[in-house]
Design a protein around this motif. Structure first.
Motif, PDB file in Angstrom:
ATOM      1  N   ILE A 144       0.847  -1.194   0.000  1.00 58.85           N
ATOM      2  CA  ILE A 144       0.000   0.000   0.000  1.00 58.85           C
ATOM      3  C   ILE A 144       0.888   1.251   0.000  1.00 58.85           C
ATOM      4  N   LYS A 145       1.944   1.158   0.783  1.00 57.79           N
ATOM      5  CA  LYS A 145       2.891   2.277   0.843  1.00 57.79           C
ATOM      6  C   LYS A 145       3.452   2.584  -0.545  1.00 57.79           C
ATOM      7  N   GLN A 146       3.789   1.552  -1.272  1.00 62.53           N
ATOM      8  CA  GLN A 146       4.330   1.726  -2.620  1.00 62.53           C
ATOM      9  C   GLN A 146       3.306   2.404  -3.541  1.00 62.53           C
ATOM     10  N   ALA A 147       2.048   1.987  -3.438  1.00 61.32           N
ATOM     11  CA  ALA A 147       0.998   2.582  -4.279  1.00 61.32           C
ATOM     12  C   ALA A 147       0.860   4.072  -3.971  1.00 61.32           C
ATOM     13  N   PHE A 148       0.874   4.428  -2.698  1.00 62.39           N
ATOM     14  CA  PHE A 148       0.727   5.848  -2.325  1.00 62.39           C
ATOM     15  C   PHE A 148       1.955   6.663  -2.716  1.00 62.39           C
ATOM     16  N   LYS A 149       3.121   6.016  -2.704  1.00 64.62           N
ATOM     17  CA  LYS A 149       4.343   6.706  -3.139  1.00 64.62           C
ATOM     18  C   LYS A 149       4.219   7.036  -4.632  1.00 64.62           C
ATOM     19  N   GLU A 150       3.711   6.072  -5.384  1.00 59.67           N
ATOM     20  CA  GLU A 150       3.547   6.296  -6.828  1.00 59.67           C
ATOM     21  C   GLU A 150       2.465   7.336  -7.098  1.00 59.67           C
ATOM     22  N   LEU A 151       1.443   7.358  -6.239  1.00 56.69           N
ATOM     23  CA  LEU A 151       0.393   8.369  -6.384  1.00 56.69           C
ATOM     24  C   LEU A 151       0.993   9.780  -6.218  1.00 56.69           C
ATOM     25  N   LEU A 152       1.830   9.939  -5.197  1.00 60.88           N
ATOM     26  CA  LEU A 152       2.466  11.244  -4.973  1.00 60.88           C
ATOM     27  C   LEU A 152       3.353  11.626  -6.160  1.00 60.88           C
ATOM     28  N   GLU A 153       4.165  10.676  -6.630  1.00 64.15           N
ATOM     29  CA  GLU A 153       5.051  10.964  -7.765  1.00 64.15           C
ATOM     30  C   GLU A 153       4.232  11.357  -8.991  1.00 64.15           C
ATOM     31  N   HIS A 154       3.102  10.677  -9.163  1.00 63.65           N
ATOM     32  CA  HIS A 154       2.241  10.977 -10.303  1.00 63.65           C
ATOM     33  C   HIS A 154       1.677  12.398 -10.187  1.00 63.65           C
ATOM     34  N   GLU A 155       1.245  12.769  -9.003  1.00 59.80           N
ATOM     35  CA  GLU A 155       0.692  14.117  -8.805  1.00 59.80           C
ATOM     36  C   GLU A 155       1.742  15.198  -9.025  1.00 59.80           C
ATOM     37  N   ILE A 156       2.982  14.923  -8.618  1.00 60.58           N
ATOM     38  CA  ILE A 156       4.064  15.895  -8.848  1.00 60.58           C
ATOM     39  C   ILE A 156       4.257  16.096 -10.357  1.00 60.58           C
ATOM     40  N   MET A 157       4.200  14.998 -11.094  1.00 61.31           N
ATOM     41  CA  MET A 157       4.322  15.074 -12.554  1.00 61.31           C
ATOM     42  C   MET A 157       3.162  15.914 -13.144  1.00 61.31           C
ATOM     43  N   VAL A 158       1.950  15.704 -12.630  1.00 61.62           N
ATOM     44  CA  VAL A 158       0.787  16.461 -13.125  1.00 61.62           C
ATOM     45  C   VAL A 158       0.971  17.954 -12.825  1.00 61.62           C
ATOM     46  N   SER A 159       1.441  18.263 -11.629  1.00 61.47           N
ATOM     47  CA  SER A 159       1.655  19.677 -11.270  1.00 61.47           C
ATOM     48  C   SER A 159       2.647  20.336 -12.218  1.00 61.47           C
ATOM     49  N   ILE A 210       0.897  21.050 -15.460  1.00 63.27           N
ATOM     50  CA  ILE A 210      -0.002  22.217 -15.362  1.00 63.27           C
ATOM     51  C   ILE A 210       0.816  23.513 -15.375  1.00 63.27           C
ATOM     52  N   ASN A 211       1.912  23.510 -14.649  1.00 65.76           N
ATOM     53  CA  ASN A 211       2.745  24.719 -14.615  1.00 65.76           C
ATOM     54  C   ASN A 211       3.280  25.085 -16.003  1.00 65.76           C
ATOM     55  N   LYS A 212       3.688  24.067 -16.754  1.00 65.55           N
ATOM     56  CA  LYS A 212       4.176  24.313 -18.121  1.00 65.55           C
ATOM     57  C   LYS A 212       3.059  24.895 -18.982  1.00 65.55           C
ATOM     58  N   LEU A 213       1.871  24.328 -18.784  1.00 65.76           N
ATOM     59  CA  LEU A 213       0.706  24.792 -19.543  1.00 65.76           C
ATOM     60  C   LEU A 213       0.407  26.261 -19.228  1.00 65.76           C
ATOM     61  N   VAL A 214       0.496  26.615 -17.983  1.00 67.18           N
ATOM     62  CA  VAL A 214       0.270  28.011 -17.573  1.00 67.18           C
ATOM     63  C   VAL A 214       1.314  28.923 -18.240  1.00 67.18           C
ATOM     64  N   ASP A 215       2.549  28.459 -18.267  1.00 67.15           N
ATOM     65  CA  ASP A 215       3.621  29.215 -18.938  1.00 67.15           C
ATOM     66  C   ASP A 215       3.301  29.460 -20.406  1.00 67.15           C
ATOM     67  N   ILE A 216       2.783  28.428 -21.056  1.00 63.21           N
ATOM     68  CA  ILE A 216       2.445  28.545 -22.489  1.00 63.21           C
ATOM     69  C   ILE A 216       1.347  29.592 -22.691  1.00 63.21           C
ATOM     70  N   THR A 217       0.352  29.596 -21.803  1.00 63.25           N
ATOM     71  CA  THR A 217      -0.744  30.572 -21.958  1.00 63.25           C
ATOM     72  C   THR A 217      -0.216  32.010 -21.803  1.00 63.25           C
ATOM     73  N   LEU A 218       0.749  32.190 -20.926  1.00 63.43           N
ATOM     74  CA  LEU A 218       1.320  33.532 -20.751  1.00 63.43           C
ATOM     75  C   LEU A 218       2.110  33.942 -21.993  1.00 63.43           C
ATOM     76  N   GLY A 219       2.864  32.988 -22.528  1.00 62.24           N
ATOM     77  CA  GLY A 219       3.632  33.238 -23.765  1.00 62.24           C
ATOM     78  C   GLY A 219       2.720  33.631 -24.911  1.00 62.24           C
ATOM     79  N   GLU A 220       1.558  33.016 -24.961  1.00 59.25           N
ATOM     80  CA  GLU A 220       0.595  33.274 -26.050  1.00 59.25           C
ATOM     81  C   GLU A 220      -0.347  34.440 -25.730  1.00 59.25           C
ATOM     82  N   LYS A 221      -0.208  34.990 -24.556  1.00 60.98           N
ATOM     83  CA  LYS A 221      -1.122  36.057 -24.078  1.00 60.98           C
ATOM     84  C   LYS A 221      -2.584  35.612 -24.111  1.00 60.98           C
ATOM     85  N   ASP A 222      -2.808  34.351 -23.757  1.00 56.83           N
ATOM     86  CA  ASP A 222      -4.183  33.815 -23.711  1.00 56.83           C
ATOM     87  C   ASP A 222      -4.644  33.869 -22.250  1.00 56.83           C
ATOM     88  N   TYR A 223      -5.177  35.020 -21.859  1.00 55.65           N
ATOM     89  CA  TYR A 223      -5.507  35.232 -20.443  1.00 55.65           C
ATOM     90  C   TYR A 223      -6.764  34.484 -20.017  1.00 55.65           C
TER      91      TYR A 223
END
Ligand code: FEO
Length: 170
Positions: free
Chosen positions: A84-99, A102-115
Motif C-alpha cells: 500500500i505504501k508503494q501505491a501511495f508513493k507512486e500516487l504522490l510521484e504521479h501528482e508531482i508530474m501532473v503539477s 499544469i505549470n508548463k501549460l500556464v507558462d504557455i498561456t502567458l507566452g501566447e497572451k491567452d488570459y
C-alpha cells in the motif's frame, strides 16, 4: 478562440488527466483484491473519478472555446504494487508530474497572451496544491506506521474522512 498551440497543449493535458484516472483505477482494482482495506480501495476509486472530471472539464473548455478536444488512447497502467505504501508513493510521484505539466501549460498561456485560458487553469493550479499536499500527508502517515498492521487498520479507517478535493466543481 484558442490558438493551435494552446489547443494542442490543452489536449496534451486531457491525456494526462485521462491517464491519471486510469492509473488510479488500476490502484483501486489492485487494492480491492487486498484484504481489509476497503476504505483505501474507495479512496483510489474516488480519486480515479476525480481525475476523469478534471479531464472532462478540459474537454468542455476546449470545445466551448472553438477548439476540438481529442479523446486520446491511453497506456496500460501498472497492475500490481509491492505494498500500500508503494501505491501511495507512486500516487504522490504521479501528482508531482501532473503539477509540473499544469505549470508548463500556464507558462504557455502567458507566452501566447491567452488570459482566458490562463484564468481557467488557475483552478488546476489550486487543485494540484491540494492534491499534492494530501498525497504527502498520506505518505507521511504510512511512513510512521511502518509495517504495523494495527497502524494500517487506523489508516484505512481515517482515510474514510479524506476528501479528494475539487471534482464536484467540474
Ligand atoms: Fe488531475 Fe490529480 O491531477
Amino acid at each position: 478562440m484558442l490558438s493551435k498551440t494552446i489547443e494542442a497543449a490543452l489536449n496534451e493535458q486531457v491525456k494526462i488527466e485521462a491517464q491519471s484516472s486510469q492509473v488510479y483505477l488500476a490502484m483501486a482494482s489492485w487494492a480491492e483484491g487486498q484484504p481489509g482495506i476497503d476504505n483505501i480501495t474507495q479512496f483510489f476509486y474516488r480519486h480515479s473519478d476525480e481525475e476523469r472530471m478534471h479531464m472532462l472539464k478540459l474537454v468542455h473548455f476546449i470545445n466551448e472555446r472553438g477548439g476540438t478536444a481529442v479523446i486520446p488512447s491511453l497506456e496500460k497502467p501498472k497492475e500490481a504494487f509491492d505494498s500500500i505504501k508503494q501505491a501511495f508513493k507512486e500516487l504522490l510521484e504521479h501528482e508531482i508530474m501532473v503539477s509540473e505539466s499544469i505549470n508548463k501549460l500556464v507558462d504557455i498561456t502567458l507566452g501566447e497572451k491567452d488570459y482566458a485560458t490562463y484564468n481557467f487553469l488557475q483552478w488546476y493550479v489550486a487543485e494540484q496544491i491540494e492534491e499534492e499536499a494530501l498525497a504527502r500527508t498520506l505518505n507521511d502517515k504510512l511512513e510512521l506506521i511502518g509495517e504495523e498492521k494495527s497502524g494500517l487498520y487506523l489508516f484505512d479507517r481515517d482515510i474514510l474522512n479524506v476528501n479528494v478535493e475539487g471534482g464536484d466543481e467540474a
